[in-house]
Design a protein around this motif. Structure first.
Motif, PDB file in Angstrom:
ATOM      1  N   LEU A   7      38.746 -37.490  -6.845  1.00 52.57           N
ATOM      2  CA  LEU A   7      38.417 -36.253  -6.290  1.00 52.57           C
ATOM      3  C   LEU A   7      37.721 -36.377  -5.060  1.00 52.57           C
ATOM      4  CD1 LEU A   7      36.753 -34.755  -9.649  1.00 52.57           C
ATOM      5  CD2 LEU A   7      39.142 -34.925  -9.261  1.00 52.57           C
ATOM      6  N   ALA A   8      37.791 -35.357  -4.398  1.00 53.58           N
ATOM      7  CA  ALA A   8      37.271 -35.176  -3.133  1.00 53.58           C
ATOM      8  C   ALA A   8      36.381 -33.928  -3.010  1.00 53.58           C
ATOM      9  CB  ALA A   8      38.040 -35.501  -1.830  1.00 53.58           C
TER      10      ALA A   8
ATOM     11  N   ASP B 140      32.601 -36.810   2.374  1.00 53.54           N
ATOM     12  CA  ASP B 140      32.464 -37.418   3.943  1.00 53.54           C
ATOM     13  C   ASP B 140      31.028 -37.881   4.285  1.00 53.54           C
ATOM     14  OD1 ASP B 140      33.358 -37.830   6.440  1.00 53.54           O
ATOM     15  OD2 ASP B 140      32.558 -36.157   7.335  1.00 53.54           O
ATOM     16  N   SER B 141      30.081 -36.899   3.979  1.00 48.45           N
ATOM     17  CA  SER B 141      28.774 -37.498   4.270  1.00 48.45           C
ATOM     18  C   SER B 141      27.881 -36.847   3.055  1.00 48.45           C
ATOM     19  CB  SER B 141      28.470 -36.972   5.830  1.00 48.45           C
ATOM     20  OG  SER B 141      28.459 -35.472   5.835  1.00 48.45           O
ATOM     21  N   LEU B 142      26.432 -37.123   3.233  1.00 43.15           N
ATOM     22  CA  LEU B 142      25.688 -36.663   1.967  1.00 43.15           C
ATOM     23  C   LEU B 142      25.639 -35.076   2.092  1.00 43.15           C
ATOM     24  CD1 LEU B 142      24.196 -37.507  -0.339  1.00 43.15           C
ATOM     25  CD2 LEU B 142      22.149 -37.968   0.893  1.00 43.15           C
TER      26      LEU B 142
ATOM     27  N   VAL C  95      31.046 -41.787  -3.982  1.00 40.85           N
ATOM     28  CA  VAL C  95      31.173 -42.621  -2.462  1.00 40.85           C
ATOM     29  C   VAL C  95      31.137 -41.610  -1.653  1.00 40.85           C
ATOM     30  CG1 VAL C  95      32.796 -44.291  -1.197  1.00 40.85           C
ATOM     31  CG2 VAL C  95      32.688 -44.217  -3.664  1.00 40.85           C
ATOM     32  N   VAL C  96      29.935 -42.035  -0.633  1.00 39.96           N
ATOM     33  CA  VAL C  96      29.577 -41.215   0.658  1.00 39.96           C
ATOM     34  C   VAL C  96      30.340 -42.119   1.690  1.00 39.96           C
ATOM     35  CG1 VAL C  96      28.081 -40.261   2.194  1.00 39.96           C
ATOM     36  CG2 VAL C  96      27.710 -40.444  -0.151  1.00 39.96           C
ATOM     37  N   LEU C  97      31.409 -41.624   2.292  1.00 41.10           N
ATOM     38  CA  LEU C  97      32.131 -42.274   3.344  1.00 41.10           C
ATOM     39  C   LEU C  97      31.281 -42.855   4.791  1.00 41.10           C
ATOM     40  CD1 LEU C  97      35.579 -40.358   3.166  1.00 41.10           C
ATOM     41  CD2 LEU C  97      34.875 -42.700   2.182  1.00 41.10           C
ATOM     42  N   ASP C  98      30.618 -41.821   5.123  1.00 42.17           N
ATOM     43  CA  ASP C  98      29.907 -42.328   6.344  1.00 42.17           C
ATOM     44  C   ASP C  98      28.695 -43.255   6.013  1.00 42.17           C
ATOM     45  OD1 ASP C  98      27.592 -40.673   5.490  1.00 42.17           O
ATOM     46  OD2 ASP C  98      27.671 -39.716   7.308  1.00 42.17           O
ATOM     47  N   ASN C  99      28.562 -43.742   4.835  1.00 40.99           N
ATOM     48  CA  ASN C  99      27.498 -44.663   4.608  1.00 40.99           C
ATOM     49  C   ASN C  99      27.848 -45.315   3.171  1.00 40.99           C
ATOM     50  OD1 ASN C  99      24.897 -46.078   4.658  1.00 40.99           O
ATOM     51  ND2 ASN C  99      23.629 -44.050   5.389  1.00 40.99           N
ATOM     52  N   GLN C 100      28.915 -45.896   3.188  1.00 44.07           N
ATOM     53  CA  GLN C 100      29.371 -46.349   1.962  1.00 44.07           C
ATOM     54  C   GLN C 100      28.862 -47.562   1.423  1.00 44.07           C
ATOM     55  OE1 GLN C 100      33.583 -46.229   2.181  1.00 44.07           O
ATOM     56  NE2 GLN C 100      34.148 -47.236   0.312  1.00 44.07           N
ATOM     57  N   THR C 101      28.299 -48.246   2.685  1.00 41.57           N
ATOM     58  CA  THR C 101      27.490 -49.621   1.984  1.00 41.57           C
ATOM     59  C   THR C 101      26.406 -49.439   1.226  1.00 41.57           C
ATOM     60  OG1 THR C 101      28.226 -50.609   4.233  1.00 41.57           O
ATOM     61  CG2 THR C 101      26.398 -51.697   2.924  1.00 41.57           C
TER      62      THR C 101
ATOM     63  N   SER D 146      28.037 -45.215  -5.731  1.00 38.05           N
ATOM     64  CA  SER D 146      27.064 -45.257  -7.027  1.00 38.05           C
ATOM     65  C   SER D 146      27.706 -46.583  -8.119  1.00 38.05           C
ATOM     66  CB  SER D 146      27.335 -43.985  -7.920  1.00 38.05           C
ATOM     67  OG  SER D 146      28.560 -43.566  -8.056  1.00 38.05           O
ATOM     68  N   ARG D 147      29.034 -47.164  -7.655  1.00 36.79           N
ATOM     69  CA  ARG D 147      29.667 -47.903  -8.629  1.00 36.79           C
ATOM     70  C   ARG D 147      28.909 -49.471  -8.268  1.00 36.79           C
ATOM     71  NH1 ARG D 147      35.543 -47.611  -6.505  1.00 36.79           N
ATOM     72  NH2 ARG D 147      34.309 -47.465  -4.605  1.00 36.79           N
TER      73      ARG D 147
END
Length: 215
Positions: A6-7, A66-68, A94-100, A104-105
């Motif tokens: 989902l997004a 995309d972001s938090l 998963v937050v794309l702009d701070n994926q590192t 949560s996985r």
């Protein structure tokens, strides 16, 4: 039940463009029907499409942001929602702009230590998101104050005697005495001038003062 990807996409107003966020989600291979979009403030979570997404999310699902701050801008509620999705529901974010940092996985793989680290990072980023929202509100207030100090009118322009068209002005002058002698009702006069009731009386008062000043 198969796992779903989902997004969630959000902008604060209807005028803002969502294309950039949607393009990112499509490039990840997320189906359009699983992209949930709100054009609403992030001050709380009373958003229609967010609540729909939240209600259908299941254990094992993956949710992209995309972001938090697209999730929200309220410090306490961001943490509460994140934990509800990742721990109560069992889905992942998963937050794309701070994926590192915000996948949560990865935290789940580290068990209890991962929970502790996730809490620390989440608190920091949620705090930053809320502070940014507070800065926006302060800038808005400062902008309004500055505009007022410069004499700029904010919102709908005020309608006054000088706003009348030459034709409407002539009708006012030609029929004012008739109205004063009650040969013309206020309703009929306002209709003749094409004015609403409140505006009509405001214009009449201004015209009275103008006449008095000329005497």
């Amino acid at each position: 039940m198969s796992q779903a990807t989902l997004a969630y996409v959000r902008v604060s107003t209807k005028e803002q463009n969502i294309d950039r966020q949607i393009t990112k989600m499509l490039e990840l291979g997320i189906e359009e029907r699983f992209i949930f979009i709100d054009k609403a403030s992030g001050k709380d979570f009373n958003r229609e499409q967010y609540q729909v997404m939240r209600s259908i999310a299941r254990k094992g699902d993956l949710i992209y942001l995309d972001s938090l701050d697209r999730l929200g801008r309220n410090y306490d509620e961001i943490i509460q929602e994140w934990k509800h999705i990742t721990r109560s529901i069992g889905a992942d974010i998963v937050v794309l702009d701070n994926q590192t940092l915000f996948d949560s996985r990865k935290f789940k793989e580290m068990n209890e230590l991962g929970k502790l680290m996730e809490d620390q990072f989440l608190s920091l980023l949620a705090y930053v998101a809320e502070q940014e929202r507070n800065k926006i509100l302060v800038r808005q207030k400062e902008g309004i104050a500055a505009a007022k100090a410069k004499g700029k009118h904010l919102g709908r322009p005020a309608f006054n005697l000088n706003s009348l068209t030459p034709d409407t002005r002539k009708k006012l002058e030609d029929n004012y005495e008739r109205w004063s002698r009650k040969e013309l009702t206020s309703v009929a006069f306002a209709k003749l001038l094409g004015l609403k009731k409140n505006t009509f009386y405001k214009i009449i008062e201004q015209y009275k003062h103008e006449i008095a000043a000329e005497v």
